[in-house]
Design an enzyme around this catalytic site. Structure first.
Site, mmCIF file in Angstrom:
data_model
loop_
_atom_site.group_PDB
_atom_site.id
_atom_site.type_symbol
_atom_site.label_atom_id
_atom_site.label_comp_id
_atom_site.label_asym_id
_atom_site.label_seq_id
_atom_site.Cartn_x
_atom_site.Cartn_y
_atom_site.Cartn_z
ATOM 1 N N SER A 10 62.669 22.502 64.277
ATOM 2 C CA SER A 10 64.041 22.333 64.632
ATOM 3 C C SER A 10 64.360 23.609 65.467
ATOM 4 C CB SER A 10 65.038 22.234 63.334
ATOM 5 O OG SER A 10 66.147 22.608 63.858
ATOM 6 N N HIS A 35 62.433 19.217 67.595
ATOM 7 C CA HIS A 35 63.340 18.369 67.106
ATOM 8 C C HIS A 35 64.979 19.320 67.579
ATOM 9 C CE1 HIS A 35 65.696 16.292 63.798
ATOM 10 N NE2 HIS A 35 66.337 17.420 63.551
ATOM 11 N N ASP A 37 68.615 19.263 67.315
ATOM 12 C CA ASP A 37 69.910 19.192 66.610
ATOM 13 C C ASP A 37 71.338 19.389 67.293
ATOM 14 O OD1 ASP A 37 68.860 18.485 63.749
ATOM 15 O OD2 ASP A 37 68.290 20.635 64.110
ATOM 16 N N MET A 39 75.276 18.783 67.394
ATOM 17 C CA MET A 39 76.197 18.860 66.429
ATOM 18 C C MET A 39 77.957 18.935 67.270
ATOM 19 S SD MET A 39 74.814 21.161 63.520
ATOM 20 C CE MET A 39 73.053 21.067 62.817
ATOM 21 N N HIS A 68 68.335 14.356 67.169
ATOM 22 C CA HIS A 68 69.029 14.299 66.066
ATOM 23 C C HIS A 68 70.474 14.304 66.478
ATOM 24 C CE1 HIS A 68 69.768 15.432 61.599
ATOM 25 N NE2 HIS A 68 70.438 14.314 61.862
ATOM 26 N N MET A 70 74.207 14.455 65.579
ATOM 27 C CA MET A 70 75.261 14.568 64.383
ATOM 28 C C MET A 70 76.558 14.473 64.966
ATOM 29 S SD MET A 70 72.818 17.309 62.116
ATOM 30 C CE MET A 70 71.951 17.563 63.562
ATOM 31 N N MET A 139 67.524 12.957 55.321
ATOM 32 C CA MET A 139 68.266 14.268 55.396
ATOM 33 C C MET A 139 67.920 14.781 53.973
ATOM 34 S SD MET A 139 69.786 15.254 58.310
ATOM 35 C CE MET A 139 70.019 16.989 57.329
ATOM 36 N N ASP A 175 64.197 16.200 56.993
ATOM 37 C CA ASP A 175 64.861 17.219 57.428
ATOM 38 C C ASP A 175 65.860 17.876 56.856
ATOM 39 O OD1 ASP A 175 65.975 18.497 59.498
ATOM 40 O OD2 ASP A 175 67.190 17.015 60.549
#
Ligand code: DX5
Ligand code: ZN
Length: 221
Positions: A10, A35, A37, A39, A68, A70, A139, A175
């Site tokens: 990540s 990965h 992330d 957000m 991913h 979010m 998660m 994760d």
């Protein structure tokens, strides 16, 4: 699903000021996937980056970009993340009003689709979308930040998801709080892909990244 364990660093724990360089380093040192992330400060209480950054760092590696999301809503941004070069796009079940439709949108763009389950989200949200996904992201911390402690209750969820999946070609990705100590618990229960941020980027040099990834692999043998 895969025979070989997938390690997906990540980049949340990378040096954002040298993001392309950091991605190239983990790629060279043995990462299988990268990965990403994303957000939005709304679905989770942290903000990271969007499609232009993904597009900019896409040139740094040929590895699978494992995105991913979010973010809520996710639908208006899926095409932009696909266009930026994501190979997998994973959305949170709670962040999609019409989860099945969102997964179809992802696949129709030629991208592999995933559903993420928060620690408090039951696996039954997967029941009617199992033929529409390529990955389940479980998660093992609450989403939003790196460096949190692994929640052991999720190990039971891995077993349940594995049983639901049956013979379908779906990855089970873990994760949050993945270390050489927690990774083997996940793999023994059925995880096929492991995301790790702080455990891989600690030390801050490519040599550390190599040793940190190898330590996770060795622990899972
Ligand atoms: C958390 C992110 C994770 C995070 C993992 O919301 O989804 O990918 O970066 O970080 P570590 O491995 O440090 O728990
Ligand atoms: Zn993540």
């Amino acid at each position: 699903m895969s025979k070989e364990l997938i390690i997906s660093p990540s980049i949340l724990s990378a040096d954002f000021g040298r993001l392309a360089e950091e991605i190239a380093a983990v790629d060279e040192m043995g990462a299988d996937w990268i990965h990403l992330d994303v957000m939005d400060g709304h679905y989770v209480s942290n903000i990271t980056f969007g499609p232009p950054i993904v597009k900019a760092v896409r040139k740094a590696s040929d590895k699978i970009f494992d995105c991913h999301l979010m973010i809520e809503p996710a639908d208006p941004f899926i095409a932009a993340f696909a266009d930026a070069g994501c190979d997998y796009i994973t959305v949170h079940a709670e962040a999609c009003t019409h989860l099945h439709g969102t997964l179809q949108t992802i696949r129709n763009l030629g991208v592999k689709s995933g559903v993420a389950l928060n620690p408090g989200t039951p696996e039954n949200v997967l029941e009617y979308v199992l033929d529409d996904i390529d990955q389940v992201l479980i998660m093992s911390v609450n989403p939003g930040f790196g460096g949190q402690k692994f929640i052991p209750d999720v190990v039971e969820k891995i077993r349940k998801v594995k049983a639901m999946i049956g013979a379908r070609p779906i990855e089970i990705e873990m994760d949050g709080g993945i270390t050489p100590e927690t990774a083997p618990l996940c793999v023994a229960a059925g995880a096929t892909a492991l995301v790790a941020g702080s455990a891989i980027f600690k030390g801050g040099t490519p040599e550390h990244y190599k040793a940190n990834m190898q330590a996770i692999r060795d622990a899972c043998k």
